[in-house]
Design an enzyme around this catalytic site. Sequence first.
Site, short mmCIF file in Angstrom:
data_model
loop_
_atom_site.label_atom_id
_atom_site.label_comp_id
_atom_site.label_asym_id
_atom_site.label_seq_id
_atom_site.Cartn_x
_atom_site.Cartn_y
_atom_site.Cartn_z
N SER A 113 0.81 -1.23 0.00
CA SER A 113 0.00 0.00 0.00
C SER A 113 0.84 1.28 0.00
O SER A 113 1.89 1.36 0.66
CB SER A 113 -0.91 0.00 1.23
OG SER A 113 -1.60 1.22 1.35
N SER B 154 -0.40 3.96 1.30
CA SER B 154 -0.92 4.76 2.41
C SER B 154 0.11 5.08 3.49
O SER B 154 0.15 6.22 3.98
CB SER B 154 -2.14 4.06 3.02
OG SER B 154 -3.20 4.03 2.11
N THR C 80 -9.45 -1.89 3.88
CA THR C 80 -9.43 -2.27 2.47
C THR C 80 -9.87 -3.72 2.33
O THR C 80 -10.26 -4.36 3.31
CB THR C 80 -8.05 -2.00 1.84
OG1 THR C 80 -8.14 -2.16 0.42
CG2 THR C 80 -6.98 -2.93 2.40
N LYS D 13 -14.08 -4.31 3.59
CA LYS D 13 -14.80 -3.04 3.47
C LYS D 13 -16.31 -3.17 3.70
O LYS D 13 -16.95 -2.21 4.14
CB LYS D 13 -14.52 -2.39 2.11
CG LYS D 13 -13.07 -1.99 1.95
CD LYS D 13 -12.74 -1.51 0.55
CE LYS D 13 -13.11 -0.07 0.36
NZ LYS D 13 -12.55 0.48 -0.89
N GLU E 249 -23.60 8.79 5.52
CA GLU E 249 -24.62 8.59 4.49
C GLU E 249 -24.03 7.98 3.22
O GLU E 249 -24.61 7.05 2.64
CB GLU E 249 -25.30 9.92 4.16
CG GLU E 249 -26.33 9.86 3.05
CD GLU E 249 -27.54 8.98 3.35
OE1 GLU E 249 -28.34 8.74 2.43
OE2 GLU E 249 -27.68 8.50 4.50
N ASN F 58 -14.22 2.61 4.04
CA ASN F 58 -12.76 2.55 3.89
C ASN F 58 -12.02 3.37 4.94
O ASN F 58 -10.80 3.33 5.00
CB ASN F 58 -12.33 2.99 2.48
CG ASN F 58 -12.38 4.50 2.29
OD1 ASN F 58 -13.18 5.19 2.92
ND2 ASN F 58 -11.52 5.01 1.43
N ASP G 284 -13.69 7.00 -0.93
CA ASP G 284 -13.23 6.65 -2.28
C ASP G 284 -13.87 7.53 -3.35
O ASP G 284 -13.17 8.11 -4.19
CB ASP G 284 -13.53 5.18 -2.59
CG ASP G 284 -12.63 4.22 -1.84
OD1 ASP G 284 -11.48 4.59 -1.56
OD2 ASP G 284 -13.07 3.11 -1.53
N GLY H 251 -17.26 -1.03 -15.88
CA GLY H 251 -17.05 -1.81 -14.67
C GLY H 251 -18.13 -1.56 -13.65
O GLY H 251 -18.73 -0.48 -13.62
N ALA I 265 -15.04 -0.03 -6.89
CA ALA I 265 -14.60 1.30 -7.30
C ALA I 265 -15.69 2.00 -8.10
O ALA I 265 -15.99 3.19 -7.88
CB ALA I 265 -13.32 1.21 -8.12
#
EC number: 1.1.1.25
Length: 286
Positions: free
Chosen positions: A22, A24, A69, A73, A85, A94, A109, A133, A137
Amino acid sequence: MEFKISGYTRLVGLLGYPVRHSLSPLMHNMAFQHLGLDYVYLVFEVKEDNLKEAVDAMKTLDVAGFNVTMPNKQKIIPLLDEISEEARLIGSVNTVVNKNGHLKGYNTDGKGYVMGLADEGISPEGKTIVIAGAGGASKSVAIQLALEGAKEITILNRTVEAAEEICNIINKNIPTCKTSATGYEDNELKQQLKEADLFINCTNLGMGSHEEKSIISSTDILHPDLIVSDVVYAPPKTKLLHMAEEVGCKTINGLGMIIGQGALAFKLWTGEDMPIEYIKRIILSK
């Protein structure tokens, strides 16, 4: 600025599997150091079968919060006291904030994606958008774009039912945005893109073992006024974006989204703004 760990250092981190790769930790720890904030970000390899124990540990250790992740999630939601919300609509979390043992979940995200658009001077308001897709995501991005005022969203996916599920959520909760779902075929995509302002690839084509692949087979289906965006950030320019540039399209990769979602989590935990341009330079230099 020197980076120090003290008895007062607040812990934040990432729960998921696998997570060693990651970005992050780099992003958050460099931001903490740059701003002189007494926090540290670590990753914890946590699978579904020990998620509850990990969340209980986060409470016990009084961490400031944590990211979540895959594969956790959705599974984490019943373990939280409250969710925002957008997390409710998207059905996944996330980012979690811990306030005196009260855990509130967020989904940054989609908002992170919108931040990435804003950095390029683009607003989704009034836009006609096509998304390829229908995974996690896509769901986050589509719902947030609808919340931000998108006029029309079409989702293409090989399994139409998955795309329809996202459209149904938007139709029920955000009726100002018109949505439609369809199967993924070149002719269908070409037809949808004729009137589109923004085309977003939310599949994994273009990354990892699929790096040489593109969601489109030919540049003929693109037009120069179309903005082409990819949620993939490594490589920085996917095959799709290369093809779009050949046509003269404005292109946007997934780096803005990954930094944006991180910046929103950073703000929730610390109350401070992440130094986004500084972090972007660091990531691009790696």
